[in-house]
Design a protein around this motif. Structure first.
Motif, PDB file in Angstrom:
ATOM      1  N   ILE A   1       2.747   6.273  -5.632  1.00 57.17           N
ATOM      2  CA  ILE A   1       2.570   6.332  -7.086  1.00 57.17           C
ATOM      3  C   ILE A   1       1.276   7.061  -7.434  1.00 57.17           C
ATOM      4  O   ILE A   1       1.245   7.886  -8.360  1.00 57.17           O
ATOM      5  CB  ILE A   1       2.588   4.916  -7.689  1.00 57.17           C
ATOM      6  CG1 ILE A   1       3.998   4.318  -7.573  1.00 57.17           C
ATOM      7  CG2 ILE A   1       2.124   4.917  -9.135  1.00 57.17           C
ATOM      8  CD1 ILE A   1       4.084   2.850  -7.923  1.00 57.17           C
ATOM      9  N   ALA A   2       0.198   6.787  -6.696  1.00 60.47           N
ATOM     10  CA  ALA A   2      -1.086   7.441  -6.966  1.00 60.47           C
ATOM     11  C   ALA A   2      -0.995   8.947  -6.735  1.00 60.47           C
ATOM     12  O   ALA A   2      -1.530   9.736  -7.524  1.00 60.47           O
ATOM     13  CB  ALA A   2      -2.176   6.829  -6.092  1.00 60.47           C
ATOM     14  N   ILE A   3      -0.319   9.358  -5.674  1.00 59.36           N
ATOM     15  CA  ILE A   3      -0.160  10.793  -5.394  1.00 59.36           C
ATOM     16  C   ILE A   3       0.649  11.461  -6.501  1.00 59.36           C
ATOM     17  O   ILE A   3       0.289  12.543  -6.994  1.00 59.36           O
ATOM     18  CB  ILE A   3       0.505  11.016  -4.013  1.00 59.36           C
ATOM     19  CG1 ILE A   3      -0.428  10.572  -2.897  1.00 59.36           C
ATOM     20  CG2 ILE A   3       0.921  12.461  -3.821  1.00 59.36           C
ATOM     21  CD1 ILE A   3      -1.697  11.375  -2.785  1.00 59.36           C
ATOM     22  N   MET A   4       1.743  10.828  -6.900  1.00 63.00           N
ATOM     23  CA  MET A   4       2.569  11.398  -7.977  1.00 63.00           C
ATOM     24  C   MET A   4       1.778  11.488  -9.276  1.00 63.00           C
ATOM     25  O   MET A   4       1.868  12.490  -9.998  1.00 63.00           O
ATOM     26  CB  MET A   4       3.840  10.569  -8.178  1.00 63.00           C
ATOM     27  CG  MET A   4       4.869  10.743  -7.089  1.00 63.00           C
ATOM     28  SD  MET A   4       5.360  12.465  -6.832  1.00 63.00           S
ATOM     29  CE  MET A   4       6.049  12.886  -8.404  1.00 63.00           C
ATOM     30  N   ALA A   5       1.007  10.453  -9.585  1.00 63.66           N
ATOM     31  CA  ALA A   5       0.197  10.466 -10.809  1.00 63.66           C
ATOM     32  C   ALA A   5      -0.833  11.587 -10.752  1.00 63.66           C
ATOM     33  O   ALA A   5      -1.063  12.286 -11.750  1.00 63.66           O
ATOM     34  CB  ALA A   5      -0.491   9.118 -11.003  1.00 63.66           C
ATOM     35  N   ALA A   6      -1.455  11.766  -9.589  1.00 66.49           N
ATOM     36  CA  ALA A   6      -2.439  12.846  -9.445  1.00 66.49           C
ATOM     37  C   ALA A   6      -1.791  14.216  -9.608  1.00 66.49           C
ATOM     38  O   ALA A   6      -2.343  15.103 -10.272  1.00 66.49           O
ATOM     39  CB  ALA A   6      -3.135  12.738  -8.091  1.00 66.49           C
ATOM     40  N   LEU A   7      -0.612  14.401  -9.013  1.00 67.50           N
ATOM     41  CA  LEU A   7       0.085  15.682  -9.138  1.00 67.50           C
ATOM     42  C   LEU A   7       0.488  15.955 -10.579  1.00 67.50           C
ATOM     43  O   LEU A   7       0.281  17.069 -11.090  1.00 67.50           O
ATOM     44  CB  LEU A   7       1.308  15.706  -8.221  1.00 67.50           C
ATOM     45  CG  LEU A   7       1.032  15.780  -6.724  1.00 67.50           C
ATOM     46  CD1 LEU A   7       2.329  15.631  -5.931  1.00 67.50           C
ATOM     47  CD2 LEU A   7       0.343  17.088  -6.385  1.00 67.50           C
TER      48      LEU A   7
ATOM     49  N   TYR B   1       0.792  -1.220   0.000  1.00 64.04           N
ATOM     50  CA  TYR B   1       0.000   0.000   0.000  1.00 64.04           C
ATOM     51  C   TYR B   1       0.833   1.283   0.000  1.00 64.04           C
ATOM     52  O   TYR B   1       0.517   2.204  -0.765  1.00 64.04           O
ATOM     53  CB  TYR B   1      -0.981  -0.003   1.180  1.00 64.04           C
ATOM     54  CG  TYR B   1      -1.854   1.216   1.202  1.00 64.04           C
ATOM     55  CD1 TYR B   1      -2.919   1.325   0.318  1.00 64.04           C
ATOM     56  CD2 TYR B   1      -1.606   2.269   2.064  1.00 64.04           C
ATOM     57  CE1 TYR B   1      -3.713   2.443   0.310  1.00 64.04           C
ATOM     58  CE2 TYR B   1      -2.398   3.397   2.063  1.00 64.04           C
ATOM     59  CZ  TYR B   1      -3.454   3.473   1.184  1.00 64.04           C
ATOM     60  OH  TYR B   1      -4.231   4.591   1.173  1.00 64.04           O
ATOM     61  N   PRO B   2       1.879   1.403   0.813  1.00 65.33           N
ATOM     62  CA  PRO B   2       2.630   2.671   0.816  1.00 65.33           C
ATOM     63  C   PRO B   2       3.185   3.048  -0.561  1.00 65.33           C
ATOM     64  O   PRO B   2       3.075   4.207  -0.982  1.00 65.33           O
ATOM     65  CB  PRO B   2       3.764   2.417   1.817  1.00 65.33           C
ATOM     66  CG  PRO B   2       3.241   1.359   2.716  1.00 65.33           C
ATOM     67  CD  PRO B   2       2.365   0.495   1.858  1.00 65.33           C
TER      68      PRO B   2
END
Length: 186
Positions: A124-130, A118-119
């Motif tokens: 990766i999800a945060i970076m993709a969103a940014l 999960y971490p």
């Protein structure tokens, strides 16, 4: 339609009749109740599809040289000796208690496996969103500055293609480009 403090539900044929006011709590309860059959149907489909995959998980774990006794023992341990509907019912009972079961190959709790990964998934999800937010703002401002022009049309077409592309296909393309062609990935 205002979401807070009320939600509106259109009543009547084709949803064009009077409006019925729902409080947010009623709306949330309705949505949660609607999600239960969806969850059950999707989980049943997933279990059914995984059973249709060629190969036997017990045979894959033990290998071809395993004895019939070892095979039956492991099959019983995983509950794969029962009919599929019984397996599904057992799985749903355990899932309701928070037990997702154990992995076939590493014999670890599924929740631990998910927790371990999960971490990195979250990062990766945060970076993709940014990244997508920055690119979206830049393209949106550029399209607004060139409204009605060829740049605006090009950005709209590229945005439509990006939104319409299935994620699994995009991932394969990106792996080929960055991993195989450019050799940026291990």
């Amino acid at each position: 339609i205002q979401f807070w403090p009320y939600c509106y539900k259109r009543v009547g044929r084709f949803g064009n009749g009077r409006k019925e006011i729902l409080t947010v709590l009623e709306y949330l309860i309705t949505r949660i109740l609607q999600s239960i059959p969806v969850f059950l149907i999707v989980s049943l489909l997933i279990v059914s599809i995984t059973r249709m995959v060629p190969g036997d998980p017990v045979r894959n774990i033990l290998g071809e040289e395993a004895t019939e006794e070892q095979y039956k023992e492991l099959q019983e341990k995983f509950g794969l000796d029962k009919p599929i509907l019984l397996q599904y019912a057992d799985y749903m009972k355990k899932l309701a208690k928070g037990d997702m079961g154990r992995t076939y190959f590493r014999n670890l709790p599924v929740s631990k496996e998910i927790g371990d990964r999960y971490p990195n998934t979250f990062r990766i999800a945060i970076m993709a969103a940014l990244i997508s937010t920055v690119i979206g703002i830049i393209l949106g401002v550029t399209a607004a500055l060139h409204r009605g022009g060829i740049v605006d049309s090009l950005i709209m077409v590229l945005s439509l293609i990006a939104v319409s592309t299935p994620i699994f296909f995009l991932c394969i393309i990106l792996m080929v480009v960055f991993g195989v062609e450019l050799k940026w990935l291990p």
